[in-house]
Design a protein around this motif. Structure first.
Motif, PDB file in Angstrom:
ATOM      1  N   ASN A  54       0.685  -1.206  -0.222  1.00  0.00           N
ATOM      2  CA  ASN A  54       0.072   0.176   0.300  1.00  0.00           C
ATOM      3  C   ASN A  54       0.937   1.775   0.012  1.00  0.00           C
ATOM      4  N   ILE A  55       1.958   1.353   0.840  1.00  0.00           N
ATOM      5  CA  ILE A  55       3.275   2.325   0.660  1.00  0.00           C
ATOM      6  C   ILE A  55       3.402   2.456  -0.735  1.00  0.00           C
ATOM      7  N   GLN A  56       4.060   1.425  -1.071  1.00  0.00           N
ATOM      8  CA  GLN A  56       4.722   1.578  -2.620  1.00  0.00           C
ATOM      9  C   GLN A  56       3.712   1.725  -3.716  1.00  0.00           C
ATOM     10  N   SER A  57       2.035   1.713  -3.700  1.00  0.00           N
ATOM     11  CA  SER A  57       1.405   2.070  -4.219  1.00  0.00           C
ATOM     12  C   SER A  57       0.975   3.358  -4.714  1.00  0.00           C
ATOM     13  N   LEU A  58       1.863   4.372  -3.725  1.00  0.00           N
ATOM     14  CA  LEU A  58       2.241   5.560  -3.338  1.00  0.00           C
ATOM     15  C   LEU A  58       2.550   5.992  -4.430  1.00  0.00           C
ATOM     16  N   ARG A  59       3.658   5.568  -5.312  1.00  0.00           N
ATOM     17  CA  ARG A  59       4.423   5.777  -6.668  1.00  0.00           C
ATOM     18  C   ARG A  59       3.806   5.729  -7.858  1.00  0.00           C
ATOM     19  N   THR A  60       2.502   5.249  -7.966  1.00  0.00           N
ATOM     20  CA  THR A  60       1.742   6.207  -9.564  1.00  0.00           C
ATOM     21  C   THR A  60       0.339   6.254  -8.908  1.00  0.00           C
ATOM     22  N   ALA A  61       0.556   7.072  -7.658  1.00  0.00           N
ATOM     23  CA  ALA A  61      -0.340   7.879  -7.318  1.00  0.00           C
ATOM     24  C   ALA A  61      -0.833   9.267  -7.264  1.00  0.00           C
ATOM     25  N   ALA A  62      -1.483   9.996  -8.090  1.00  0.00           N
ATOM     26  CA  ALA A  62      -1.235  11.297  -7.772  1.00  0.00           C
ATOM     27  C   ALA A  62       0.243  11.989  -7.091  1.00  0.00           C
ATOM     28  N   PRO A  63       0.221  13.319  -7.918  1.00  0.00           N
ATOM     29  CA  PRO A  63       1.691  13.645  -7.118  1.00  0.00           C
ATOM     30  C   PRO A  63       1.585  14.260  -5.393  1.00  0.00           C
ATOM     31  N   GLU A  64       0.391  15.065  -5.030  1.00  0.00           N
ATOM     32  CA  GLU A  64      -0.002  15.514  -3.941  1.00  0.00           C
ATOM     33  C   GLU A  64       0.369  14.416  -3.299  1.00  0.00           C
ATOM     34  N   TYR A  65       0.375  12.959  -3.377  1.00  0.00           N
ATOM     35  CA  TYR A  65       0.253  11.903  -2.495  1.00  0.00           C
ATOM     36  C   TYR A  65       1.932  11.253  -2.559  1.00  0.00           C
ATOM     37  N   SER A  66       2.106  10.832  -3.708  1.00  0.00           N
ATOM     38  CA  SER A  66       3.461  10.557  -4.666  1.00  0.00           C
ATOM     39  C   SER A  66       4.240  11.196  -3.597  1.00  0.00           C
ATOM     40  N   ARG A  67       4.269  12.451  -3.209  1.00  0.00           N
ATOM     41  CA  ARG A  67       5.372  13.305  -2.362  1.00  0.00           C
ATOM     42  C   ARG A  67       6.256  12.569  -1.601  1.00  0.00           C
ATOM     43  N   PHE A  68       4.891  11.890  -0.618  1.00  0.00           N
ATOM     44  CA  PHE A  68       5.038  11.291   0.773  1.00  0.00           C
ATOM     45  C   PHE A  68       5.883  10.373   0.495  1.00  0.00           C
ATOM     46  N   LEU A  69       5.594   9.528  -0.331  1.00  0.00           N
ATOM     47  CA  LEU A  69       6.030   8.297  -1.121  1.00  0.00           C
ATOM     48  C   LEU A  69       7.667   8.532  -0.551  1.00  0.00           C
ATOM     49  N   THR A  70       8.283   9.812  -1.330  1.00  0.00           N
ATOM     50  CA  THR A  70      10.108  10.616  -1.775  1.00  0.00           C
ATOM     51  C   THR A  70      10.456  10.894  -0.155  1.00  0.00           C
ATOM     52  N   LEU A  71       8.751  11.164   0.977  1.00  0.00           N
ATOM     53  CA  LEU A  71       9.476  12.309   1.911  1.00  0.00           C
ATOM     54  C   LEU A  71      10.162  10.781   2.408  1.00  0.00           C
ATOM     55  N   LEU A  72       8.813  10.265   2.505  1.00  0.00           N
ATOM     56  CA  LEU A  72       9.546   8.181   3.477  1.00  0.00           C
ATOM     57  C   LEU A  72      10.912   7.763   2.521  1.00  0.00           C
ATOM     58  N   GLU A  73      11.273   8.053   1.344  1.00  0.00           N
ATOM     59  CA  GLU A  73      12.291   7.292   1.335  1.00  0.00           C
ATOM     60  C   GLU A  73      13.683   7.900   1.486  1.00  0.00           C
ATOM     61  N   ILE A  74      12.916   9.823   1.549  1.00  0.00           N
ATOM     62  CA  ILE A  74      15.027  10.506   2.190  1.00  0.00           C
ATOM     63  C   ILE A  74      14.867  10.253   3.707  1.00  0.00           C
ATOM     64  N   PHE A  75      13.214   9.571   4.565  1.00  0.00           N
ATOM     65  CA  PHE A  75      14.205   9.734   6.375  1.00  0.00           C
ATOM     66  C   PHE A  75      14.262   8.327   6.005  1.00  0.00           C
ATOM     67  N   SER A  76      13.743   7.319   5.233  1.00  0.00           N
ATOM     68  CA  SER A  76      14.841   6.030   5.105  1.00  0.00           C
ATOM     69  C   SER A  76      16.277   5.972   4.954  1.00  0.00           C
ATOM     70  N   TRP A  77      16.327   6.854   4.143  1.00  0.00           N
ATOM     71  CA  TRP A  77      18.311   6.874   3.642  1.00  0.00           C
ATOM     72  C   TRP A  77      18.837   8.350   3.015  1.00  0.00           C
ATOM     73  N   GLY A  78      17.519   9.215   2.956  1.00  0.00           N
ATOM     74  CA  GLY A  78      18.529  10.663   3.151  1.00  0.00           C
ATOM     75  C   GLY A  78      19.437  11.894   3.787  1.00  0.00           C
ATOM     76  N   THR A  79      19.235  12.949   3.775  1.00  0.00           N
ATOM     77  CA  THR A  79      19.895  13.864   4.562  1.00  0.00           C
ATOM     78  C   THR A  79      18.970  15.138   4.730  1.00  0.00           C
ATOM     79  N   TRP A  80      18.816  15.986   5.142  1.00  0.00           N
ATOM     80  CA  TRP A  80      18.401  17.467   5.403  1.00  0.00           C
ATOM     81  C   TRP A  80      18.586  18.372   4.043  1.00  0.00           C
ATOM     82  N   ALA A  81      19.749  17.971   4.198  1.00  0.00           N
ATOM     83  CA  ALA A  81      20.198  18.315   2.487  1.00  0.00           C
ATOM     84  C   ALA A  81      19.482  17.852   1.444  1.00  0.00           C
ATOM     85  N   GLU A  82      18.751  16.818   0.829  1.00  0.00           N
ATOM     86  CA  GLU A  82      18.559  16.220   0.270  1.00  0.00           C
ATOM     87  C   GLU A  82      16.817  16.401   0.762  1.00  0.00           C
ATOM     88  N   TYR A  83      16.543  16.583   1.800  1.00  0.00           N
ATOM     89  CA  TYR A  83      14.986  17.529   0.839  1.00  0.00           C
ATOM     90  C   TYR A  83      14.725  18.922   1.282  1.00  0.00           C
TER      91      TYR A  83
END
Length: 289
Positions: A54-83
């Motif tokens: 269900n979380i991966q399904s956001l990749r094909t969702a509308a931009p207003e929801y898919s951006r939350f998947l990108t945010l979760l990826e940054i929390f997983s392995w990204g940094t503040w600079a990437e955000y």
């Protein structure tokens, strides 16, 4: 091998959100779940939640929801600079901002053991030194890092970090390269240490050999001196013995003369006695005759 306590605690905190993801069938529900998970005070790893359908399904969702998947990826392995460099991401709450900065501090600490205040202030977009020190202290008490603040030198000395960062996809080859480089450096250091140990041992053997040589020279000199002293003493005893034997064979001439004189006087006295008792002598002769 026992799991790191901070990692175990983070996995336990994430478990409830992983279970809730099964019921988050709509994009809005999945997006709200991501916000809740990243705002929770004890969640620092997100790989299991990120992999749920269900979380991966956001990749094909509308931009207003898919951006939350990108945010979760940054929390997983990204940094503040990437955000901050990624556009159109959701606005972070205060707990989310604190957590992402803490996770960014972890990533920075992995590659550098000493981090200067100016570098961290810039990388984490903090307003002043007090905010930076509060962030580092909260990370230390949260078990994320083991570090010390050097306020005089204006730096953070990191001694260890907890394994609270997820692996980015396709990062395994890079990780292997990093580990190979680390292994090579360790092998080089080990070889250098072994060389130094061998050199120390060789010097110790040489020093021991020289000590044995000095001891042998000293012992020989001491034995030669003892033998020389023994020969001198033996020669002295032989000289003293010869003098004693000579004194016994040849008596003092003065004593001999005294004896001769004594015997001479005695002869004269005997002669006088013979004259005085001459009758005995003549009587003897007559009887013999």
């Amino acid at each position: 091998m026992a799991m790191d306590p901070a990692q175990q605690k983070a996995l336990n905190a994430l478990e409830q959100y992983t279970l809730l993801s099964k019921s988050a069938t709509s994009p809005r529900a999945a997006a709200d779940l991501i916000t809740q998970a990243t705002s929770s005070p004890n969640t620092y790893v997100f790989a299991e939640l990120l992999q749920t359908p269900n979380i991966q399904s956001l990749r094909t969702a509308a931009p207003e929801y898919s951006r939350f998947l990108t945010l979760l990826e940054i929390f997983s392995w990204g940094t503040w600079a990437e955000y901050t460099s990624t556009p159109d991401l959701p606005q972070l709450s205060e707990p989310q901002s604190l957590k992402l900065r803490q996770l960014s501090l972890l990533s920075l600490s992995i590659s550098h053991s000493t981090l200067t205040y100016p570098y961290l202030l810039s990388a984490l977009h903090l307003p002043n030194t007090r905010a930076l020190e509060d962030l580092v202290i909260s990370s230390i008490y949260g078990g994320l890092v083991t570090a010390k603040l050097d306020t005089l030198a204006q730096c953070v000395d990191v001694s260890s970090v907890s394994p609270l960062r997820d692996l980015q996809p396709n990062s395994v080859p890079q990780l292997i390269a990093i580990l190979d480089d680390w292994n090579g450096r360790c092998a080089g250091v080990l070889s250098e240490i072994e060389g130094q140990v061998s050199e120390v041992r060789a010097k110790a053997v040489e020093r021991k050999r020289r000590e044995h040589e000095r001891e042998a020279i000293f012992d020989k000199a001491l034995n030669d001196e003892i033998m020389k002293d023994s020969r001198n003493k033996a020669a002295g005893k032989r000289g003293a013995g010869d003098g004693e034997n000579t004194g016994g064979i040849e008596p003092d001439r003065g004593e001999a003369m005294d004896l001769d004189e004594a015997f001479g006087r005695g002869g004269q006295r005997n002669a006088k006695r013979g004259g005085r008792f001459g009758g005995f002598t003549g009587l003897g002769k007559r009887l013999g005759g």
